[in-house]
Design a protein around this motif. Structure first.
Motif, mmCIF file in Angstrom:
data_model
loop_
_atom_site.group_PDB
_atom_site.id
_atom_site.type_symbol
_atom_site.label_atom_id
_atom_site.label_comp_id
_atom_site.label_asym_id
_atom_site.label_seq_id
_atom_site.Cartn_x
_atom_site.Cartn_y
_atom_site.Cartn_z
ATOM 1 N N ILE A 277 0.843 -1.192 0.000
ATOM 2 C CA ILE A 277 0.000 0.000 0.000
ATOM 3 C C ILE A 277 0.876 1.239 0.000
ATOM 4 N N ALA A 278 0.632 2.159 -0.937
ATOM 5 C CA ALA A 278 1.385 3.419 -0.963
ATOM 6 C C ALA A 278 0.784 4.410 0.028
ATOM 7 N N LEU A 279 -0.549 4.459 0.047
ATOM 8 C CA LEU A 279 -1.222 5.426 0.907
ATOM 9 C C LEU A 279 -2.469 4.788 1.494
ATOM 10 N N GLU A 280 -2.677 5.005 2.772
ATOM 11 C CA GLU A 280 -3.899 4.521 3.394
ATOM 12 C C GLU A 280 -4.483 5.600 4.293
ATOM 13 N N ALA A 281 -5.777 5.858 4.109
ATOM 14 C CA ALA A 281 -6.462 6.812 4.971
ATOM 15 C C ALA A 281 -7.591 6.082 5.667
ATOM 16 N N LYS B 82 -2.918 1.430 -3.907
ATOM 17 C CA LYS B 82 -1.941 0.358 -3.987
ATOM 18 C C LYS B 82 -0.745 0.775 -4.816
ATOM 19 N N GLU B 83 0.397 0.254 -4.455
ATOM 20 C CA GLU B 83 1.623 0.622 -5.148
ATOM 21 C C GLU B 83 1.604 0.136 -6.599
ATOM 22 N N GLY B 84 2.038 1.013 -7.487
ATOM 23 C CA GLY B 84 2.142 0.638 -8.892
ATOM 24 C C GLY B 84 0.819 0.557 -9.622
ATOM 25 N N ALA B 85 -0.254 1.051 -8.996
ATOM 26 C CA ALA B 85 -1.567 0.995 -9.641
ATOM 27 C C ALA B 85 -2.160 2.398 -9.732
ATOM 28 N N ILE B 86 -3.183 2.526 -10.586
ATOM 29 C CA ILE B 86 -3.916 3.784 -10.650
ATOM 30 C C ILE B 86 -5.227 3.613 -9.901
ATOM 31 N N THR B 87 -5.436 4.437 -8.900
ATOM 32 C CA THR B 87 -6.686 4.410 -8.145
ATOM 33 C C THR B 87 -7.421 5.694 -8.465
ATOM 34 N N THR B 88 -8.691 5.574 -8.824
ATOM 35 C CA THR B 88 -9.428 6.798 -9.147
ATOM 36 C C THR B 88 -10.484 7.052 -8.088
ATOM 37 N N ASN C 227 10.163 14.020 -8.253
ATOM 38 C CA ASN C 227 10.386 12.587 -8.450
ATOM 39 C C ASN C 227 9.585 11.750 -7.452
ATOM 40 N N PRO C 228 8.266 11.927 -7.502
ATOM 41 C CA PRO C 228 7.412 11.258 -6.525
ATOM 42 C C PRO C 228 7.270 9.764 -6.804
ATOM 43 N N GLN C 229 6.957 9.024 -5.750
ATOM 44 C CA GLN C 229 6.578 7.630 -5.947
ATOM 45 C C GLN C 229 5.064 7.514 -5.993
ATOM 46 N N LEU C 230 4.418 8.567 -5.498
ATOM 47 C CA LEU C 230 2.954 8.601 -5.539
ATOM 48 C C LEU C 230 2.545 9.941 -6.151
ATOM 49 N N ALA D 81 -7.896 3.308 -14.941
ATOM 50 C CA ALA D 81 -7.708 3.004 -13.523
ATOM 51 C C ALA D 81 -7.761 1.500 -13.248
ATOM 52 N N ASP D 82 -7.107 1.094 -12.148
ATOM 53 C CA ASP D 82 -7.198 -0.289 -11.687
ATOM 54 C C ASP D 82 -8.248 -0.412 -10.589
ATOM 55 N N TYR D 83 -8.299 0.603 -9.712
ATOM 56 C CA TYR D 83 -9.240 0.576 -8.595
ATOM 57 C C TYR D 83 -10.037 1.877 -8.585
#
Lengths: 289, 259
Positions: free
Chosen positions: B3-7, B28-34, B150-153, B199-201
Motif C-alpha cells: 500500500i502506498a497510501l492509506e487513509a 496500492k503501489e504501482g496501480a492507478i486508483t481513481t 520525483n514522486p513515488q505517488l 484506472a485499476d481501482y
C-alpha cells in the motif's frame, strides 16, 4: 534658479531612495506574509544606532556592513518568536502586534541611547562636496546613491535568478501550492522577513550619516513608504521602486515653490493615482515582477 | 501488493462545516486508483487532507508506512508525493522556466531537461508567463512541476477539467506513462468513463461519505451507477488507445507526447 531646482531634485532623489529601501522591505513582507509592518521605521532607527555603537570597535566600514546584517538577524528572531504566530489570524492581529512592537523598540532606543539626537560620523573621504557650485553633491550623497543602487540591484537579482527568490515570487501568488511542491514556507517567510528588515537596517545606517540619529528617525519614512507602495502598485516591487522615487522627487520639487506643500503633495499624488489608476503605476503586472 | 497510501476515518471541516465523514481509502503501489464523485462530493477536500493542506480533524493517514496525519505539507511532498492541484495552480506571473524552478527537486529521473524533452511544447514556451499558456499547456506544466519532486505517488485533482477531448487523451496518456514508470497514482476525476478506462481501482465519494469501492473493471459494468455519477451530461466520448488519423495529425502540431 537652476541650481535651486537641481538642489531640490537631488534632495528628492536621496529622499526617494530612502523611501525605496523602506518600501521594498515593507512590500516584501506584505506580499509574502500579508503583514503590514508598522515597526519597519523602528528597525531603521535600530540599524543606525547599531552602527553608532559598533563603529568604535569595527570602524565605520565594519559597522556599515555588520549593522544591517545584525538587524536582519534580529528580524529573523522577531519573526520566529512573534510575527509567525499571527499569520493564520485576521489582519488586525498583525497590525496591533507590529504597532506595539514599534513603541517597544522606540522606547528601547530612548532608554539605551537617550532621547537626544546622536551623530553617526562618516569618514572624511565621503564628507566633502565635489565642487563649490554644486555644494549639495557631497561624496556621501553619491556614495549613498551608489549603495542603494547596488542593494536594489542585488535584491532584484536575488528574486529574479535564484531558486529561493523564485520561490518567494511564487509564494506571493499561492503559498499553498509552493508548500505542495516540497518547500518549507515557514522558512521561506522567515528569510523573506529577515531580508526586508535587513533593508530597513541598511537604510538606517545610511540615514544616520545624512541626518543623524534619534529614536523617531524612522517615523517620517514609514508613511511615505506605504504611499510609495500604493502609488507604485501593491504587489509589484518594480512599482514600489518607481513609487518611492516619484514621491521623493515630487515632494522635494514642490518645496521649491511651496515649501509647506512637500508632505501634502505625496498624499495628493496618491489620491490622483488611486482615482485615475486604482491598481497603481505598475500594478497591472500582478505580483512582484 | 503493498500500500502506498492509506487513509482511515478522515473527518475534515472547513471552518464549521463538516465536509468528510469517516472517509477511508487505499492506494496500492504501482496501480492507478481513481476517486470519483459528483461536484461538491468532497473529492478535492479528500486530496487536500491527504497532502496536509486541509488537515483532518480526526482519522489517520499513512503514506509509505509513515503516519503523516499531522505532518506539514512540504514534508509529505518531499517524502515522495507529487500533487497536481485542482485548477492547475500555475504561477501565472512567473515564466514556464521559473514555474519549474519552484519545486524542491529530489534525486531521480525527472529533471528540468527531461521535462523539456518530454513536453517539447513547454520548452518552446520556456520564457512565456504562466498565464499566457493554453489550458492544456498549463496542465502539462502543473504535472511536470509535480514530477520534478520525483514522486513515488502522484496525486492528481481533475487534470481533465476544462480541456478539449484531444488534450484530455494526452493527459491521461501521461498518467498511464507514470504508472508504467512505477509510480502509484491517485486520480480524482469528473470524467468518469475516461478515468475508469485507465484506472485499476475506484472509489466513489458521495456527499462526503465513501459510497462504493472496488476494481475499476467492476464499476465499468455498473452502468446505472456510472450514469448517476456522470449525471445528465454523461460524456459521450471515451478514452481510446488508438488515435484517429486526424487526431494524430492534430497532435503532431501540438507536441505534448510523452517521450
Amino acid at each position: 534658479m537652476l541650481t535651486l531646482i537641481l538642489f531640490n531634485l537631488t534632495n528628492g532623489i536621496i529622499l526617494g531612495l530612502f523611501y525605496v529601501l523602506m518600501a521594498l522591505g515593507v512590500s516584501l513582507i506584505l506580499n509574502l506574509s500579508n503583514v503590514i509592518n508598522f515597526a519597519h521605521g523602528n528597525f531603521l532607527a535600530l540599524g543606525g544606532y547599531f552602527a553608532f555603537s559598533l563603529a568604535p570597535y569595527l570602524g565605520y566600514w565594519g559597522a556599515f556592513i555588520v549593522a544591517p546584517i545584525l538587524i536582519g538577524v534580529l528580524g529573523l528572531i522577531v519573526e520566529q518568536t512573534m510575527i509567525k504566530r499571527v499569520y493564520a489570524r485576521p489582519h488586525v492581529y498583525s497590525l496591533l502586534l507590529t504597532f506595539g512592537l514599534s513603541f517597544i523598540i522606540q522606547d528601547m532606543c530612548r532608554t539605551i541611547w537617550g532621547v537626544n539626537g546622536l551623530p553617526l560620523s562618516i569618514p572624511n573621504a565621503l564628507n566633502s562636496p565635489l565642487s563649490n557650485q554644486f555644494f549639495f553633491l557631497t561624496g556621501y550623497r553619491i556614495f549613498l546613491v551608489a549603495v542603494v543602487i547596488v542593494a536594489v540591484a542585488a535584491l532584484f537579482a536575488f528574486l529574479g535568478f535564484t531558486r529561493v527568490g523564485t520561490r518567494i515570487r511564487a509564494g506571493t501568488f499561492d503559498l499553498d501550492t509552493v508548500s505542495a511542491l516540497g518547500i518549507n514556507i515557514g522558512l521561506l517567510r522567515a528569510l523573506n522577513f529577515a531580508l526586508g528588515i535587513g533593508l530597513a537596517g541598511l537604510a538606517g545606517v545610511l540615514a544616520g550619516g545624512q541626518i543623524g540619529l534619534n529614536p523617531n528617525m524612522g517615523d517620517n519614512l514609514v508613511l511615505p513608504s506605504f504611499i510609495a507602495i500604493i502609488v507604485g502598485g501593491i504587489g509589484s516591487l518594480t512599482g514600489t521602486l518607481v513609487g518611492g522615487l516619484v514621491i521623493g522627487v515630487a515632494s522635494a520639487l514642490t518645496s521649491v515653490w511651496w515649501s509647506a506643500g512637500s508632505n501634502v503633495v505625496m498624499y495628493i499624488l496618491m489620491v490622483v493615482i488611486l482615482v485615475a489608476r486604482p491598481r497603481g503605476i505598475m500594478g497591472e503586472e500582478g505580483m512582484m515582477t | 501488493m503493498t500500500i502506498a497510501l492509506e487513509a482511515e476515518g478522515l473527518n475534515t471541516f472547513y471552518g464549521k462545516s463538516h465536509i468528510l465523514y469517516d472517509v477511508g481509502l487505499k492506494v496500492k503501489e504501482g496501480a492507478i486508483t481513481t476517486l470519483l464523485g459528483r461536484n461538491g462530493a468532497g473529492k478535492t477536500t479528500t486530496l487536500r487532507s491527504l497532502v496536509g493542506l486541509t488537515p483532518p480533524r480526526s482519522g489517520k493517514i499513512t503514506i509509505f508506512g509513515k503516519d503523516t496525519t499531522h505532518t506539514p505539507t512540504y514534508r509529505i511532498t518531499q517524502n515522495g508525493v507529487g500533487y497536481v492541484p485542482e485548477g492547475r495552480k500555475i504561477f501565472a506571473h512567473l515564466t514556464v522556466e521559473d514555474n519549474l524552478r519552484v519545486p524542491q527537486e529530489r534525486p531521480g529521473p525527472w529533471t528540468i531537461e527531461r521535462v523539456y524533452q518530454t513536453f517539447p511544447r513547454l520548452a518552446e514556451r520556456k520564457m512565456n508567463k504562466g498565464r499566457q499558456l493554453s489550458g492544456g499547456e498549463q496542465e502539462m506544466l502543473s504535472i511536470a512541476r509535480a514530477l520534478l519532486l520525483n514522486p513515488q505517488l502522484l496525486i492528481l485533482d481533475e487534470p481533465s477539467q476544462g480541456l478539449a477531448p484531444l488534450i484530455v487523451k494526452e493527459v491521461f496518456r501521461i498518467v498511464q506513462q507514470t504508472k508504467a514508470d512505477g509510480m502509484s497514482v491517485l486520480l480524482v476525476e469528473q470524467n468518469v468513463r475516461a478515468s475508469l478506462e485507465i484506472a485499476d481501482y475506484a472509489y466513489v465519494l458521495d456527499h462526503g461519505v465513501m459510497g462504493w469501492s472496488g476494481t475499476a473493471a467492476d464499476l465499468v459494468k455498473d452502468e446505472e451507477r456510472i450514469q448517476a455519477l456522470a449525471g445528465a451530461s454523461a460524456e459521450e466520448w471515451s478514452f481510446d488507445d488508438t488515435l484517429s488519423a486526424a487526431e494524430t495529425e492534430a497532435l503532431a502540431h501540438q507536441p505534448h507526447a510523452v517521450a
